[in-house]
Motif scaffolding. Structure first.
Motif, PDB file in Angstrom:
ATOM      1  N   GLY A 247      -0.108  -5.833   2.631  1.00  0.00           N
ATOM      2  CA  GLY A 247      -1.556  -5.581   2.624  1.00  0.00           C
ATOM      3  C   GLY A 247      -2.234  -6.331   3.758  1.00  0.00           C
ATOM      4  O   GLY A 247      -1.599  -7.091   4.486  1.00  0.00           O
ATOM      5  N   ASP A 248      -3.522  -6.145   3.895  1.00  0.00           N
ATOM      6  CA  ASP A 248      -4.226  -6.711   5.041  1.00  0.00           C
ATOM      7  C   ASP A 248      -5.433  -7.519   4.566  1.00  0.00           C
ATOM      8  O   ASP A 248      -6.401  -6.940   4.070  1.00  0.00           O
ATOM      9  CB  ASP A 248      -4.686  -5.581   5.957  1.00  0.00           C
ATOM     10  N   PRO A 249      -5.384  -8.853   4.709  1.00  0.00           N
ATOM     11  CA  PRO A 249      -6.539  -9.661   4.287  1.00  0.00           C
ATOM     12  C   PRO A 249      -7.802  -9.283   5.066  1.00  0.00           C
ATOM     13  O   PRO A 249      -8.910  -9.410   4.540  1.00  0.00           O
ATOM     14  CB  PRO A 249      -6.127 -11.097   4.613  1.00  0.00           C
ATOM     15  N   LEU A 250      -7.627  -8.818   6.308  1.00  0.00           N
ATOM     16  CA  LEU A 250      -8.806  -8.441   7.090  1.00  0.00           C
ATOM     17  C   LEU A 250      -9.500  -7.227   6.502  1.00  0.00           C
ATOM     18  O   LEU A 250     -10.699  -7.040   6.685  1.00  0.00           O
ATOM     19  CB  LEU A 250      -8.406  -8.132   8.525  1.00  0.00           C
ATOM     20  N   LEU A 251      -8.733  -6.383   5.797  1.00  0.00           N
ATOM     21  CA  LEU A 251      -9.351  -5.225   5.155  1.00  0.00           C
ATOM     22  C   LEU A 251     -10.424  -5.693   4.179  1.00  0.00           C
ATOM     23  O   LEU A 251     -11.497  -5.093   4.070  1.00  0.00           O
ATOM     24  CB  LEU A 251      -8.288  -4.399   4.422  1.00  0.00           C
ATOM     25  N   PHE A 252     -10.125  -6.794   3.476  1.00  0.00           N
ATOM     26  CA  PHE A 252     -11.149  -7.332   2.580  1.00  0.00           C
ATOM     27  C   PHE A 252     -12.410  -7.667   3.373  1.00  0.00           C
ATOM     28  O   PHE A 252     -13.520  -7.344   2.960  1.00  0.00           O
ATOM     29  CB  PHE A 252     -10.654  -8.593   1.855  1.00  0.00           C
ATOM     30  N   GLN A 253     -12.222  -8.324   4.516  1.00  0.00           N
ATOM     31  CA  GLN A 253     -13.411  -8.728   5.273  1.00  0.00           C
ATOM     32  C   GLN A 253     -14.176  -7.514   5.774  1.00  0.00           C
ATOM     33  O   GLN A 253     -15.400  -7.502   5.787  1.00  0.00           O
ATOM     34  CB  GLN A 253     -13.006  -9.643   6.432  1.00  0.00           C
ATOM     35  N   HIS A 254     -13.431  -6.473   6.204  1.00  0.00           N
ATOM     36  CA  HIS A 254     -14.123  -5.242   6.625  1.00  0.00           C
ATOM     37  C   HIS A 254     -14.985  -4.697   5.487  1.00  0.00           C
ATOM     38  O   HIS A 254     -16.161  -4.404   5.661  1.00  0.00           O
ATOM     39  CB  HIS A 254     -13.103  -4.174   7.031  1.00  0.00           C
ATOM     40  N   LEU A 255     -14.363  -4.540   4.319  1.00  0.00           N
ATOM     41  CA  LEU A 255     -15.099  -3.935   3.205  1.00  0.00           C
ATOM     42  C   LEU A 255     -16.213  -4.850   2.719  1.00  0.00           C
ATOM     43  O   LEU A 255     -17.321  -4.411   2.428  1.00  0.00           O
ATOM     44  CB  LEU A 255     -14.140  -3.619   2.056  1.00  0.00           C
TER      45      LEU A 255
ATOM     46  N   LEU B  46      -4.060   1.223   5.547  1.00  0.00           N
ATOM     47  CA  LEU B  46      -2.628   1.195   5.230  1.00  0.00           C
ATOM     48  C   LEU B  46      -1.865   2.179   6.107  1.00  0.00           C
ATOM     49  O   LEU B  46      -0.807   1.861   6.666  1.00  0.00           O
ATOM     50  CB  LEU B  46      -2.485   1.564   3.748  1.00  0.00           C
ATOM     51  N   ARG B  47      -2.442   3.362   6.270  1.00  0.00           N
ATOM     52  CA  ARG B  47      -1.752   4.386   7.032  1.00  0.00           C
ATOM     53  C   ARG B  47      -1.706   4.038   8.514  1.00  0.00           C
ATOM     54  O   ARG B  47      -0.712   4.299   9.198  1.00  0.00           O
ATOM     55  CB  ARG B  47      -2.462   5.730   6.840  1.00  0.00           C
ATOM     56  N   ALA B  57       6.418   7.074   1.854  1.00  0.00           N
ATOM     57  CA  ALA B  57       6.085   6.723   0.475  1.00  0.00           C
ATOM     58  C   ALA B  57       5.425   7.888  -0.244  1.00  0.00           C
ATOM     59  O   ALA B  57       5.657   8.118  -1.432  1.00  0.00           O
ATOM     60  CB  ALA B  57       5.163   5.501   0.461  1.00  0.00           C
ATOM     61  N   SER B  58       4.607   8.648   0.487  1.00  0.00           N
ATOM     62  CA  SER B  58       3.905   9.758  -0.168  1.00  0.00           C
ATOM     63  C   SER B  58       4.886  10.842  -0.590  1.00  0.00           C
ATOM     64  O   SER B  58       4.601  11.615  -1.495  1.00  0.00           O
ATOM     65  CB  SER B  58       2.835  10.320   0.766  1.00  0.00           C
ATOM     66  N   GLN B 139       6.065   1.068   0.331  1.00  0.00           N
ATOM     67  CA  GLN B 139       6.076   2.030  -0.775  1.00  0.00           C
ATOM     68  C   GLN B 139       5.492   1.402  -2.049  1.00  0.00           C
ATOM     69  O   GLN B 139       4.735   2.037  -2.775  1.00  0.00           O
ATOM     70  CB  GLN B 139       7.501   2.527  -1.056  1.00  0.00           C
ATOM     71  N   HIS B 140       5.837   0.133  -2.256  1.00  0.00           N
ATOM     72  CA  HIS B 140       5.275  -0.592  -3.392  1.00  0.00           C
ATOM     73  C   HIS B 140       3.747  -0.587  -3.322  1.00  0.00           C
ATOM     74  O   HIS B 140       3.046  -0.249  -4.274  1.00  0.00           O
ATOM     75  CB  HIS B 140       5.833  -2.025  -3.365  1.00  0.00           C
ATOM     76  N   LEU B 141       3.246  -0.948  -2.132  1.00  0.00           N
ATOM     77  CA  LEU B 141       1.803  -1.008  -1.920  1.00  0.00           C
ATOM     78  C   LEU B 141       1.171   0.376  -2.094  1.00  0.00           C
ATOM     79  O   LEU B 141       0.114   0.528  -2.715  1.00  0.00           O
ATOM     80  CB  LEU B 141       1.559  -1.545  -0.509  1.00  0.00           C
ATOM     81  N   PHE B 142       1.865   1.396  -1.534  1.00  0.00           N
ATOM     82  CA  PHE B 142       1.342   2.758  -1.638  1.00  0.00           C
ATOM     83  C   PHE B 142       1.219   3.161  -3.098  1.00  0.00           C
ATOM     84  O   PHE B 142       0.210   3.739  -3.518  1.00  0.00           O
ATOM     85  CB  PHE B 142       2.269   3.728  -0.902  1.00  0.00           C
ATOM     86  N   MET B 143       2.251   2.827  -3.900  1.00  0.00           N
ATOM     87  CA  MET B 143       2.194   3.212  -5.312  1.00  0.00           C
ATOM     88  C   MET B 143       1.090   2.443  -6.042  1.00  0.00           C
ATOM     89  O   MET B 143       0.394   3.006  -6.896  1.00  0.00           O
ATOM     90  CB  MET B 143       3.553   2.977  -5.993  1.00  0.00           C
TER      91      MET B 143
END
Lengths: 549, 209, 93
Positions: A247-255, B46-47, B57-58, B139-143
């Protein structure tokens, strides 16, 4: 006792004429009211309560910073104190401050409506706010949160102690209150304007509340989903913001900043609307460049959504994106500057009445300019790298939010107090309070610009001894500021009992709210008002001489 | 609900009150759209960060179930629109049938979704549950993302069904030729449909192998 | 009323055709154009639902503006976020 109807010089004709304050005295008549004026009073009492809580946390912070070692609180305690301060002040004081108290009270009066479009929704919105506020308070006091009001990931999701999930849920709930208010204001302004109240005759207070409602409706849900994701991440580890899972911690900051930067404009736009009313009323002049000021509100609301990345210049955001955000952040200063110039131009050659509301308004303009210009500095990539996350930033946003919004809130409270309560307060004390607040504010926060520029980081309570002098000055200023804020509590409350009765229009101001009695009757107007003139059509004595619109 | 047609404070004219109610609903829908907007932004991030892994994953989702559900929701939307049109034309009984059809299709959507979740459980695709295994962290994250977004959407489907049910059971609403309640319930239902129309290419279509 | 119902039915047929088209397009070797096509079709479907089912064609300017606003705001959010994700790697050579 003469009641409100007699103050207007008319005999009481029907029940309609009884002032809204006398329309019922039971608890039920307050807590189940759908009258926008009473709901505004409920909000006023609640936000003052939260202001006291947030202020107490600020006092703890300033006391702790008196010594370089931070002797008063533990590190954890200090983190919790500033988190409490931020969370309560942002979501439970500043965001509802002007819109939900003054706005709720004045908007229907200004446009000649009997109430907001959805009165029950208005009451629901207050209940949601109160529930959320008490959950937040219980959680933050009981369990404690040390993430700051920004809930940055991965601190909030992985490392923070305390009840982060419960806190974000409380803020999430409060968002619904905001969204409902926004919907209510927009629909009211569209559908309930009195006959003749065209868009070009709308007071600028209405324009700025329209702009802020757009942000309420479009930004708040993004905060909601972001906080839901934080809660889900903390409780179930879904990993959208967790780098370990990709995941991306920066995504949190964007949102988060997609909401929270516009939220800054949520706080300051209503204040700008207040200032437009205060300045024109005090100068007895038409606003200079009505359409520029009106459209500037909308422009701020729109462009304000495009600048969030300037909070992320040193976070690892792409430099190219940062450059775009920097440019857009400078652009948003243009409509703000237009407003400042137009207010000043309105005063020029005005028939100026130097009363407390004008003093607050002038204070606002000065402090807003200081906060705005330092904002421009922070929008510059190179300067931001130097002062990011220092007291320079802290001082900057306090100049806008406290120097700007809170000053305007006090100005609005003084200006409309006679209308809200039907009583006049002691003008001399009010002027003194306005000056004490202005001085106290600057003594508190100007040293923080210097501290920040010299490298004092924010959110630290242990600091090098060479910063102590400025920290002590800042804390002393905070004490003065507290005195300034406490003064109105005394003379305003005193006026409720002993103040002289207010006439319908104590300022000789234009605006529909001044044509009805003080305090207004339950349904605002005894007769449906019909608007034939533009706003700020001064001088009042010669209504036909100037045709606006 | 006969009071649906009554004039409330602060309005003077029923037509204006109706416009206000409808505008309020549309603004609420705009705010709902922004709520899901945050999720779509997360999917985009993510994409863009992991283009190949995201697409791979999709591929584990059941395309045909997703497609069937899209068709079902589109048809259900049609039924809601028919309910509005027939109520407005003074055919309350027909309108009631259309509403019931829309509700049944909504329930069918939830049923298929539940079946889909069940088969994903059997394949070990539900994070955190027994037997979960993934080809990689993306894939984990996608699910995870898939369950959050479809779950939140399903909650909105349930809310929409509840609104439609209230409208279907209200004789007054069906006889109201200004279609205030049915109209607003249908608006909400269409928005739930539109959100799915965008979730479908986000989740199911990247890889159809 | 009958004409209007037929119109609704035709829109539904169009929506199902679009659905079929997007499934077919997903199976074609279109490379990088694939997501663009599938989202373009999604926008077309949303536009049909908004315009006909949600009766935006009969609404006043304000209601249309409100629905448009959500769309425009989401595009702003996506575009500016993407400006970060797309260019983040450019400097780390």
């Amino acid at each position: 006792m003469s009641d409100a109807a007699l103050d207007m010089g008319k005999p009481a004709e029907e029940v309609e004429d009884i002032s809204y304050l006398r329309a019922g005295h039971s608890l039920r008549s307050w807590f189940l009211t759908t009258d926008h004026k009473r709901i505004a009073i409920l909000y006023l009492v609640s936000i003052v309560f939260f202001f006291l809580i947030g202020g107490a946390a600020a006092a703890m912070i300033r006391l702790d910073l008196l010594t370089p070692a931070g002797d008063l609180m533990t590190n954890e305690g200090y983190n919790r104190a500033f988190s409490l301060h931020g969370i309560i002040m942002v979501w439970f004081f500043l965001i509802p401050s002007i819109p939900n108290t003054i706005g709720n009270f004045i908007i229907p009066l200004m446009i000649g409506a009997r109430d907001l479009a959805f009165p029950r929704l208005n009451l629901l919105s207050w209940y949601i706010y109160i529930v959320a506020g008490f959950i937040a308070l219980a959680v933050v006091l009981g369990g404690g949160v040390d993430t700051g009001w920004t809930f940055y990931t991965p601190l909030s999701t992985m490392y923070a102690n305390g009840m982060v999930a419960a806190t974000v849920i409380a803020v999430f709930i409060s968002g619904f209150s905001t969204i409902l208010t926004g919907i209510n204001f927009i629909v009211t302004i569209h559908k309930l304007r009195a006959p003749g109240m065209t868009w070009s005759r709308l007071p600028l207070f209405i324009w700025s509340h329209y702009a802020v409602s757009i942000i309420f409706v479009l930004a708040t849900p993004v905060l909601a989903i972001t906080l839901l994701l934080v809660a889900a991440e903390r409780l179930f580890g879904i990993g959208v913001f967790d780098p370990a899972l990709g995941g991306d911690p920066l995504l949190f900051q964007h949102l988060f900043w997609f909401y929270s930067h516009p939220a800054v404009y949520i706080m300051v736009l209503p204040a700008m609307g207040v200032i437009s009313e205060l300045i024109t009323s005090a100068a007895h002049k038409r606003i200079f460049g009505y359409w520029f000021v009106a459209i500037a509100s909308i422009a701020i609301a729109v462009i304000g959504f495009l600048v969030w990345g300037h909070h992320m210049f040193v976070s690892g955001q792409s430099l190219y994106a940062s450059a775009v955000f920097s440019f857009l952040s400078v652009a948003v200063a243009v409509p703000s500057a237009i407003k400042v110039y137009n207010w000043t131009a309105t005063l020029y050659k005005g028939d100026i009445m130097i009363d407390a509301p004008l003093l607050f308004a002038l204070g606002f303009i000065g402090l807003f300019v200081a906060g705005g210009l330092t904002g421009l500095m922070l929008a510059m990539l190179a300067i931001d790298v130097h002062v990011h996350d220092t007291y320079f930033v802290v001082a900057h946003f306090h100049y806008i939010m406290v120097g700007g919004t809170v000053t305007a809130f006090f100005g609005a409270l003084h200006y409309w107090w006679p209308k809200i309560t039907g009583r006049l307060y002691n003008e001399t004390l009010a002027r003194i309070a306005a000056i004490v607040i202005l001085v106290g504010f600057n003594v508190t926060f100007f040293p923080q610009f210097m501290l920040g520029y010299e490298g004092m980081p924010r959110r630290y309570h242990v600091y090098p001894p060479e910063f102590q002098l400025l920290q002590v000055i800042s804390s002393a200023g905070a004490a003065l500021l507290a005195v300034g804020y406490a003064m109105p509590a005394f003379y305003l409350l005193w006026s409720l009992k002993k103040g002289p009765r207010a006439p319908a229009n104590p300022w000789g101001a234009t605006g529909l709210e001044w044509t009805t009695s003080s305090p207004p009757p339950k349904h605002n107007f005894t007769q449906q008002p019909v608007v034939v003139r533009g706003p700020y059509d001064y001088p009042l004595e010669h209504p036909a001489s100037r045709a606006n619109a | 609900m006969p009071e649906q047609r009554a004039l409330h404070e602060p309005f003077h004219h029923p037509a204006r009150q109706r416009q206000a109610d409808r505008l309020g609903m549309i603004l609420f829908l705009a705010s709902e759209a922004m709520l899901f907007g945050g999720l779509f932004a997360a999917a985009m991030a993510l994409r863009l960060l992991y283009p190949a892994d995201y697409v791979a994953a999709s591929g584990h989702l059941k395309l045909w179930l997703g497609t069937a559900n899209t068709a079902i929701l589109l048809t259900s939307s049609l039924m809601a629109a028919v309910a509005v049109e027939t109520a407005r034309g003074g055919r309350p009984r027909l309108s009631g049938y259309a509403l019931v059809a829309a509700i049944l299709l909504g329930l069918l959507f939830l049923g298929i979704k539940g079946y889909e979740y069940g088969s994903e459980y059997r394949e070990g695709l539900i994070p955190g549950l027994h037997g979960a295994h993934f080809e990689g962290r993306v894939q984990h994250l996608f699910m995870n993302f898939y369950f959050v977004s479809t779950g939140l959407h399903a909650l909105h489907v349930i809310g929409g069904i509840a609104l439609l049910t209230i409208a279907a059971f209200s004789r007054a609403a069906r006889q109201d030729r200004t279609v205030l309640l049915i109209g607003n319930a249908a608006l909400y239902w269409h928005l739930v449909d539109i959100i799915w129309v965008f979730l479908y290419p986000t989740l199911y279509l990247p890889d159809v192998s | 009323m009958k004409g209007l119902l037929i119109q609704l039915g035709l829109v539904w047929v169009a929506l199902l055709i679009l659905l079929a088209a997007t499934v077919i397009a997903a199976h074609l070797p279109l490379g990088a154009a694939k997501p663009w096509i599938s989202y373009a079709i999604a926008f077309a479907k949303a536009a049909l639902i908004l315009w006909v089912f949600m009766e935006m064609r009969k609404e006043g300017a304000i209601a249309r503006l409100a629905m448009m606003a959500a769309m425009v705001w989401l595009i702003m959010m996506m575009t500016l976020s993407a400006s970060d994700y797309l260019t983040r790697g450019w400097l780390s050579g």
